[in-house]
Design a protein around this motif. Sequence first.
Motif, PDB file in Angstrom:
ATOM      1  N   THR A 114     -46.043 -41.128  25.542  1.00 31.13           N
ATOM      2  CA  THR A 114     -45.050 -40.904  26.588  1.00 31.13           C
ATOM      3  C   THR A 114     -45.338 -41.822  27.770  1.00 31.13           C
ATOM      4  O   THR A 114     -46.296 -42.600  27.744  1.00 31.13           O
ATOM      5  CB  THR A 114     -45.028 -39.416  27.010  1.00 31.13           C
ATOM      6  N   LYS A 136     -41.031 -41.277  35.855  1.00 34.10           N
ATOM      7  CA  LYS A 136     -39.656 -40.961  35.487  1.00 34.10           C
ATOM      8  C   LYS A 136     -39.114 -41.777  34.328  1.00 34.10           C
ATOM      9  O   LYS A 136     -37.995 -41.535  33.875  1.00 34.10           O
ATOM     10  CB  LYS A 136     -38.743 -41.156  36.702  1.00 34.10           C
ATOM     11  N   ASN A 167     -39.319 -39.853  27.968  1.00 33.38           N
ATOM     12  CA  ASN A 167     -39.034 -39.069  29.174  1.00 33.38           C
ATOM     13  C   ASN A 167     -37.985 -39.699  30.076  1.00 33.38           C
ATOM     14  O   ASN A 167     -37.507 -39.051  31.004  1.00 33.38           O
ATOM     15  CB  ASN A 167     -40.322 -38.852  29.974  1.00 33.38           C
ATOM     16  N   GLY A 168     -37.621 -40.949  29.821  1.00 34.79           N
ATOM     17  CA  GLY A 168     -36.644 -41.626  30.665  1.00 34.79           C
ATOM     18  C   GLY A 168     -36.192 -42.899  29.983  1.00 34.79           C
ATOM     19  O   GLY A 168     -36.090 -42.951  28.754  1.00 34.79           O
ATOM     20  N   PRO A 190     -35.637 -32.072  30.456  1.00 38.52           N
ATOM     21  CA  PRO A 190     -36.818 -32.845  30.868  1.00 38.52           C
ATOM     22  C   PRO A 190     -38.088 -32.012  30.967  1.00 38.52           C
ATOM     23  O   PRO A 190     -39.162 -32.467  30.535  1.00 38.52           O
ATOM     24  CB  PRO A 190     -36.410 -33.408  32.232  1.00 38.52           C
ATOM     25  N   GLU A 191     -37.961 -30.814  31.501  1.00 39.21           N
ATOM     26  CA  GLU A 191     -39.152 -29.981  31.686  1.00 39.21           C
ATOM     27  C   GLU A 191     -39.696 -29.436  30.367  1.00 39.21           C
ATOM     28  O   GLU A 191     -40.829 -28.937  30.308  1.00 39.21           O
ATOM     29  CB  GLU A 191     -38.850 -28.820  32.642  1.00 39.21           C
ATOM     30  N   LEU A 205     -39.811 -31.396  27.509  1.00 42.33           N
ATOM     31  CA  LEU A 205     -40.076 -32.511  26.610  1.00 42.33           C
ATOM     32  C   LEU A 205     -41.460 -32.444  25.978  1.00 42.33           C
ATOM     33  O   LEU A 205     -41.604 -32.498  24.750  1.00 42.33           O
ATOM     34  CB  LEU A 205     -39.904 -33.840  27.345  1.00 42.33           C
ATOM     35  N   SER A 237     -35.905 -36.661  26.236  1.00 36.79           N
ATOM     36  CA  SER A 237     -35.408 -35.882  27.358  1.00 36.79           C
ATOM     37  C   SER A 237     -33.910 -36.143  27.509  1.00 36.79           C
ATOM     38  O   SER A 237     -33.401 -37.199  27.110  1.00 36.79           O
ATOM     39  CB  SER A 237     -36.145 -36.293  28.633  1.00 36.79           C
ATOM     40  N   GLU A 238     -33.199 -35.188  28.086  1.00 36.49           N
ATOM     41  CA  GLU A 238     -31.777 -35.406  28.380  1.00 36.49           C
ATOM     42  C   GLU A 238     -31.574 -36.600  29.305  1.00 36.49           C
ATOM     43  O   GLU A 238     -30.487 -37.188  29.344  1.00 36.49           O
ATOM     44  CB  GLU A 238     -31.190 -34.151  29.023  1.00 36.49           C
ATOM     45  N   LYS A 239     -32.627 -36.988  30.039  1.00 35.48           N
ATOM     46  CA  LYS A 239     -32.541 -38.131  30.953  1.00 35.48           C
ATOM     47  C   LYS A 239     -32.953 -39.445  30.299  1.00 35.48           C
ATOM     48  O   LYS A 239     -32.940 -40.491  30.950  1.00 35.48           O
ATOM     49  CB  LYS A 239     -33.407 -37.871  32.186  1.00 35.48           C
TER      50      LYS A 239
END
Length: 258
Positions: A55, A59, A111-112, A191-192, A194, A131-133
Amino acid sequence: MDSPLDVSRLGAVEIWTINRPESGNAITGSDFADRFERAVDEANADTEVRAVILTGAGKIFTAGGNVKEMADGEGIFGEDPQVQRQAYQTTIQRLPRAATRLEVPIIAAVNGAAVGAGCDLAMMCDMRIASEKASFAESFVQVGLIPGDGGSWFLRQVVGHARAAEMTFTGDRVDAATALEWGMVSQVVAPEDLLTAAHALADRVAKNPPHPLRMAKRLLNESRTASLDTVLSMAAAMQPLAHMDPEHHARVAKWKTT
């Protein structure tokens, strides 16, 4: 100086965190390649390691190359083409070779943004959770470059030729929902959640015996390019080793009594 790749351990699972948030978690340069290769070698040597999670700190997952250095003509980007050619081979191109010789399954917890070589690094992993982001971009052409790290090979393996071509020739961003639809990732989570989701998947992998797990990964990797006859021959050679593993006998005996 901080390591460009932090390695921690939770049970049988290692967590590799790209730790260069000040440069977008850039993965170019010999220091990152050195640390990545060392992490691979150490994981291969330790049979207690059964899975890896990769990871990014902060961000984003990784922006790939250091665009500021490119723009300023720093480092290899100020050298002549022959020096740059050699530098690619001794830095960023070490990553795909190391990733493919990692013996244990590796999960990218994206994660981003995963951009350029960062997108390719995610594709080098066996499994991906986003992550959704998260987003993915094979963005080289947008800055007048090509995938110099083997991305054209890995991306095509993951999403097929047509979608790899679309990403490569446009450089457009693919969001997490589209990545799920295209099969780039197997899950999209908040995100939280992941790392929790990545650990849950890693634990499902890590509960299995270590030696057959590594052999199964080798067969999958070889199946990308080898013929069916070659894979069958490898399987025939590997399976007797698995049959001799004490953990195989223990698990078969346990299954027989359930």
